[in-house]
Design a protein around this motif. Structure first.
Motif, PDB file in Angstrom:
ATOM      1  N   MET A 156       0.837  -1.211   0.000  1.00 51.30           N
ATOM      2  CA  MET A 156       0.000   0.000   0.000  1.00 51.30           C
ATOM      3  C   MET A 156       0.866   1.253   0.000  1.00 51.30           C
ATOM      4  O   MET A 156       0.562   2.212  -0.717  1.00 51.30           O
ATOM      5  N   ALA A 157       1.940   1.259   0.787  1.00 56.48           N
ATOM      6  CA  ALA A 157       2.825   2.429   0.827  1.00 56.48           C
ATOM      7  C   ALA A 157       3.441   2.693  -0.539  1.00 56.48           C
ATOM      8  O   ALA A 157       3.683   3.846  -0.901  1.00 56.48           O
ATOM      9  N   ALA A 158       3.649   1.629  -1.320  1.00 52.43           N
ATOM     10  CA  ALA A 158       4.205   1.782  -2.672  1.00 52.43           C
ATOM     11  C   ALA A 158       3.138   2.203  -3.681  1.00 52.43           C
ATOM     12  O   ALA A 158       3.451   2.422  -4.858  1.00 52.43           O
ATOM     13  N   GLY A 159       1.895   2.292  -3.243  1.00 51.54           N
ATOM     14  CA  GLY A 159       0.831   2.715  -4.149  1.00 51.54           C
ATOM     15  C   GLY A 159       0.421   1.652  -5.147  1.00 51.54           C
ATOM     16  O   GLY A 159      -0.018   1.962  -6.257  1.00 51.54           O
TER      17      GLY A 159
ATOM     18  N   PHE B  27      -4.148   5.635   2.930  1.00 55.97           N
ATOM     19  CA  PHE B  27      -4.499   4.905   4.149  1.00 55.97           C
ATOM     20  C   PHE B  27      -3.276   4.706   5.036  1.00 55.97           C
ATOM     21  O   PHE B  27      -3.323   4.963   6.246  1.00 55.97           O
ATOM     22  N   VAL B  28      -2.178   4.260   4.443  1.00 58.15           N
ATOM     23  CA  VAL B  28      -0.954   4.027   5.209  1.00 58.15           C
ATOM     24  C   VAL B  28      -0.420   5.345   5.776  1.00 58.15           C
ATOM     25  O   VAL B  28      -0.002   5.407   6.935  1.00 58.15           O
ATOM     26  N   GLU B  29      -0.440   6.400   4.970  1.00 54.17           N
ATOM     27  CA  GLU B  29       0.044   7.697   5.455  1.00 54.17           C
ATOM     28  C   GLU B  29      -0.804   8.200   6.621  1.00 54.17           C
ATOM     29  O   GLU B  29      -0.280   8.719   7.598  1.00 54.17           O
ATOM     30  N   GLN B  30      -2.126   8.055   6.518  1.00 54.89           N
ATOM     31  CA  GLN B  30      -3.018   8.572   7.554  1.00 54.89           C
ATOM     32  C   GLN B  30      -2.998   7.747   8.836  1.00 54.89           C
ATOM     33  O   GLN B  30      -3.148   8.288   9.926  1.00 54.89           O
TER      34      GLN B  30
ATOM     35  N   GLU C 219       4.389   9.938  11.701  1.00 60.41           N
ATOM     36  CA  GLU C 219       3.647  11.067  12.234  1.00 60.41           C
ATOM     37  C   GLU C 219       2.301  10.618  12.804  1.00 60.41           C
ATOM     38  O   GLU C 219       1.897  11.047  13.877  1.00 60.41           O
ATOM     39  N   ALA C 220       1.590   9.771  12.067  1.00 62.58           N
ATOM     40  CA  ALA C 220       0.279   9.309  12.522  1.00 62.58           C
ATOM     41  C   ALA C 220       0.404   8.477  13.795  1.00 62.58           C
ATOM     42  O   ALA C 220      -0.379   8.653  14.729  1.00 62.58           O
TER      43      ALA C 220
END
Length: 185
Positions: free
Chosen positions: A102-105, A163-166, A171-172
């Protein structure tokens, strides 16, 4: 050129990798559209390669894992990734590879039981397709749909990245930890 359907990781029993062989066998007539790449090592690799040869599956190849410094390139190699699981071994966990994909899109198709953490994460994120384990028809349909629909692949990849960023970026996680610490004082 055919789209690459990629599994990368341990080739052990808990991964439920025979599901990939079943779906590759079912989709062998689509060899001009898709090809399966299995990247990894593990206790099941020899048996999996023998089964692929025995069935004459010609739309699948096996490769070694890439070195760690090429992980991002390796993730980019897959148009669609695979996250199969043996349900007896994996009903209580989300494989770490799901977060990396997911982080790799990139989009992926996972196998999990309804109500499992991975199934619930598919519903919450909207970022990947989840099918029940050993449902070869549903697995094949999901793979073909993603292989053929570039806008859908991009949309799912974008949802996964967000989703992974949030939820799971440094930071999250730091925000969540600080919130919990503050609320417990």
């Amino acid at each position: 050129l055919p789209k690459t359907i990629l599994y990368s990781g341990n080739l052990g029993r808990k991964q439920g990798l025979r599901q990939i062989i079943e779906v590759a066998d079912e989709l062998r007539s689509f060899r001009d559209e898709i090809r399966f790449v299995i990247r990894g090592n593990g206790g099941e690799r020899d048996a999996l390669e023998r089964e692929v040869r025995r069935r004459g599956i010609d739309n699948m190849c096996f490769e070694s894992l890439l070195p760690p410094h090429r992980l991002n390139d390796g993730l980019a190699d897959g148009h669609v990734h695979l996250v199969p699981q043996n349900p007896e071994a994996a009903d209580f966990a989300v494989p770490s590879k799901a977060f990396a994909i997911m982080a790799a899109g990139r989009p992926f198709v996972a196998t999990a039981r309804p109500g499992s953490p991975l199934w619930d994460m598919a519903s919450e994120s909207g970022a990947f397709v989840c099918v029940t384990p050993y449902d070869t028809d549903a697995f094949a349909d999901a793979l073909l749909r993603l292989a053929r629909d570039e806008p859908l692949r991009k949309a799912l990849g974008s949802l996964g990245r967000s989703f992974v960023e949030q939820k799971f970026s440094k930071e999250a996680v730091t925000r969540q930890l600080l919130h919990h610490l503050e609320s417990s004082v």
